[in-house]
Design a protein around this motif. Structure first.
Motif, PDB file in Angstrom:
ATOM      1  N   ASP A  42       8.014   2.254   1.500  1.00  0.00           N
ATOM      2  CA  ASP A  42       7.955   1.226   0.458  1.00  0.00           C
ATOM      3  C   ASP A  42       8.874   0.082   0.851  1.00  0.00           C
ATOM      4  N   ALA A  43       8.326  -1.114   0.933  1.00  0.00           N
ATOM      5  CA  ALA A  43       9.117  -2.303   1.258  1.00  0.00           C
ATOM      6  C   ALA A  43       9.421  -3.069  -0.021  1.00  0.00           C
ATOM      7  N   TRP A  44      10.647  -3.532  -0.163  1.00  0.00           N
ATOM      8  CA  TRP A  44      11.041  -4.282  -1.351  1.00  0.00           C
ATOM      9  C   TRP A  44      12.176  -5.233  -0.990  1.00  0.00           C
ATOM     10  N   SER A  45      12.512  -6.114  -1.914  1.00  0.00           N
ATOM     11  CA  SER A  45      13.590  -7.085  -1.704  1.00  0.00           C
ATOM     12  C   SER A  45      14.654  -6.881  -2.765  1.00  0.00           C
ATOM     13  N   ASP A  46      15.926  -6.894  -2.349  1.00  0.00           N
ATOM     14  CA  ASP A  46      17.009  -6.717  -3.309  1.00  0.00           C
ATOM     15  C   ASP A  46      17.379  -8.064  -3.929  1.00  0.00           C
ATOM     16  N   LYS A  47      18.467  -8.086  -4.702  1.00  0.00           N
ATOM     17  CA  LYS A  47      18.867  -9.302  -5.406  1.00  0.00           C
ATOM     18  C   LYS A  47      19.275 -10.421  -4.460  1.00  0.00           C
ATOM     19  N   LYS A  48      19.659 -10.059  -3.249  1.00  0.00           N
ATOM     20  CA  LYS A  48      20.023 -11.070  -2.256  1.00  0.00           C
ATOM     21  C   LYS A  48      18.840 -11.462  -1.381  1.00  0.00           C
ATOM     22  N   ARG A  49      17.643 -11.041  -1.785  1.00  0.00           N
ATOM     23  CA  ARG A  49      16.406 -11.367  -1.083  1.00  0.00           C
ATOM     24  C   ARG A  49      16.357 -10.766   0.315  1.00  0.00           C
ATOM     25  N   ARG A  50      17.052  -9.664   0.511  1.00  0.00           N
ATOM     26  CA  ARG A  50      16.975  -8.961   1.786  1.00  0.00           C
ATOM     27  C   ARG A  50      15.787  -8.005   1.758  1.00  0.00           C
ATOM     28  N   SER A  51      15.031  -7.995   2.831  1.00  0.00           N
ATOM     29  CA  SER A  51      13.864  -7.126   2.924  1.00  0.00           C
ATOM     30  C   SER A  51      14.305  -5.742   3.391  1.00  0.00           C
ATOM     31  N   ILE A  52      13.980  -4.732   2.604  1.00  0.00           N
ATOM     32  CA  ILE A  52      14.431  -3.367   2.882  1.00  0.00           C
ATOM     33  C   ILE A  52      13.225  -2.436   2.888  1.00  0.00           C
ATOM     34  N   MET A 109      15.140  -5.064   7.089  1.00  0.00           N
ATOM     35  CA  MET A 109      14.196  -5.634   8.057  1.00  0.00           C
ATOM     36  C   MET A 109      13.997  -7.120   7.806  1.00  0.00           C
ATOM     37  N   SER A 110      15.083  -7.796   7.412  1.00  0.00           N
ATOM     38  CA  SER A 110      14.989  -9.231   7.144  1.00  0.00           C
ATOM     39  C   SER A 110      14.807 -10.038   8.423  1.00  0.00           C
ATOM     40  N   ASP A 111      15.274  -9.493   9.544  1.00  0.00           N
ATOM     41  CA  ASP A 111      15.255 -10.258  10.792  1.00  0.00           C
ATOM     42  C   ASP A 111      13.992 -10.040  11.611  1.00  0.00           C
ATOM     43  N   VAL A 112      13.065  -9.240  11.110  1.00  0.00           N
ATOM     44  CA  VAL A 112      11.830  -8.989  11.860  1.00  0.00           C
ATOM     45  C   VAL A 112      10.630  -9.224  10.955  1.00  0.00           C
ATOM     46  N   SER A 113       9.529  -9.578  11.567  1.00  0.00           N
ATOM     47  CA  SER A 113       8.287  -9.739  10.822  1.00  0.00           C
ATOM     48  C   SER A 113       7.643  -8.378  10.619  1.00  0.00           C
ATOM     49  N   HIS A 114       7.100  -8.152   9.441  1.00  0.00           N
ATOM     50  CA  HIS A 114       6.516  -6.849   9.124  1.00  0.00           C
ATOM     51  C   HIS A 114       5.109  -6.746   9.720  1.00  0.00           C
ATOM     52  N   THR A 115       5.059  -6.719  11.022  1.00  0.00           N
ATOM     53  CA  THR A 115       3.775  -6.610  11.705  1.00  0.00           C
ATOM     54  C   THR A 115       3.321  -5.156  11.738  1.00  0.00           C
TER      55      THR A 115
END
Length: 413
Positions: free
Chosen positions: A189-199, A218-224
């Protein structure tokens, strides 16, 4: 009035000494007997719960056994028959000295109270006071008496943390055995926290429940598709390919690409689409149909206007007697149909509201959006469309919502 409802039940049930017995002058004998029976059952149930609570708390206290460790400085404290080491706060927290004067006792009681308030505020503000562990902690402190020393930060970060980790691992042994016996599912499950970080979270699910495996930013990579495939493949390797039955994700295109890559490398492992996401797309498709889209958009515009202003919201709650028209569902699109249902249920109250001076006197109602909201509620065709929409998809909607509610847990997935 304190105890008002309880005394009212005693009044109707004609029990207890805290209320006058009901004579039932304004009702029939049958209704009075029925009400008495209900209130008696409620009183008996409350009594049973109180007794169970007392027994439960006694059992919790009996489970606590404190072993005292002596120190170099040992004295016998007031109210204690066993010597143990005193701490720096004992002059404020020891039992009240019976030989102390009245003013000294009051000062010490007040200090005890303030000390507990401060400790609870700083250390246990997030802990529910009815928690069993909290009660056992208080019992252990009471059994030990004055002189208890809290764990150091070194203990919390080191020894105690390691012990808790080992205890948690032991609790998961049964699930590990279940995974080896019948296999498990890997859920991402991918989601974003309050700081808009992709986790990205990775969990496993088996018949005994769900276990957290890992969480990766996984904020620094594209979810390919390749990135998701590598994450899933690593999780399969860590758990063991022979113990994994399926992988569960949503229906996004990148996940579907990862599905193809996994099928090439591990053809024996299934890739299953998330039931909640699938049904959510079905509800979205129904809502985009021409015969339903217009009325859903009108209802959304009305609710957005009402809930977007504090005064209009207060006015709506006044006429609906505190009840809401927006009923959040499991997903955003399920909420659309539940909100339509809520508007239909309160049709009379809403129509009465928009012609009342309380509504028309509001400044926000005089805006363009406010006038559109009023027009929507007064428009007979809107209510006709609401009724047709609910009747047209009620059977399908109930089935879909039931499946959605049962599948929106990791256990069902």
């Amino acid at each position: 009035m304190c105890g008002g409802v309880y005394r009212l039940k005693q009044h109707i049930a004609q029990e207890g000494k805290n209320a006058k017995k009901c004579q039932g002058m304004k009702t029939t004998k049958e209704k009075l007997l029925e009400a008495q029976e209900k209130c008696k059952k409620a009183l008996d149930e409350a009594k049973r719960k109180r007794e169970e609570k007392i027994v439960r708390e006694l059992e919790l206290r009996e489970e606590v056994h404190v072993s005292r460790v002596g120190g170099s400085e040992e004295v016998t404290c007031v109210g204690s028959s066993e010597p143990h080491k005193l701490g720096p706060m004992d002059k404020w927290t020891i039992a009240i000295d019976p030989t102390a004067t009245k003013s000294e006792s009051l000062i010490q009681q007040r200090l005890n109270k303030e000390l507990w308030k401060e400790r609870l505020h700083e250390q246990y503000h997030s802990m529910h006071v009815t928690n069993d562990e909290f009660k056992q902690m208080c019992e252990a402190i009471g059994q030990f008496g004055p002189g208890i020393e809290p764990p150091t930060m070194f203990d919390l970060r080191g020894r105690l943390l390691e012990e808790e980790y080992a205890r948690t691992k032991s609790l998961l042994q049964e699930r590990e055995a279940e995974k080896m016996k019948n296999g498990c599912s890997i859920i991402t499950d991918a989601w974003s926290d309050k700081k808009r970080r992709s986790i990205m979270n990775v969990c496993t699910n088996c018949a005994d429940g769900t276990s957290f495996i890992s969480s990766k930013e996984m904020s620094d990579v594209s979810h390919t598709s390749e990135v998701i495939f590598e994450l899933e493949d690593k999780a399969i390797e860590d758990i063991g390919p022979n113990d994994v039955v399926q992988v569960v994700t949503d229906n996004a295109s990148n996940n579907m690409g990862a599905k193809k890559l996994l099928h090439v490398k591990r053809p024996r492992i299934f890739w299953t689409s998330c039931a909640s996401h699938t049904i959510n797309l079905m509800l979205q498709g129904i809502g985009n149909m021409p015969q339903f889209k217009k009325v859903i958009d009108q209802a959304k515009a009305f609710t957005i206007f009402v809930y977007g202003h504090t005064r209009t919201l207060e006015c709506m709650r006044y006429f609906t007697e505190g009840k809401e028209i927006v009923r959040p569902g499991v997903t955003r699109f399920a909420s659309n149909y539940l909100t339509l249902d809520g508007i239909q249920e309160k049709k009379d109250q809403l129509r009465k509201m928009v012609v009342h001076s309380r509504w028309n006197s509001l400044k926000d109602v005089k805006s363009k959006k406010g006038k559109n909201a009023t027009t929507t509620i007064l428009n007979p065709s809107f209510w006709k469309d609401v009724k047709l929409t609910l009747e047209g998809c009620r059977h399908q909607r109930e089935k879909i919502t039931d499946v959605l509610l049962s599948s929106d847990t990791t256990e069902a997935q």
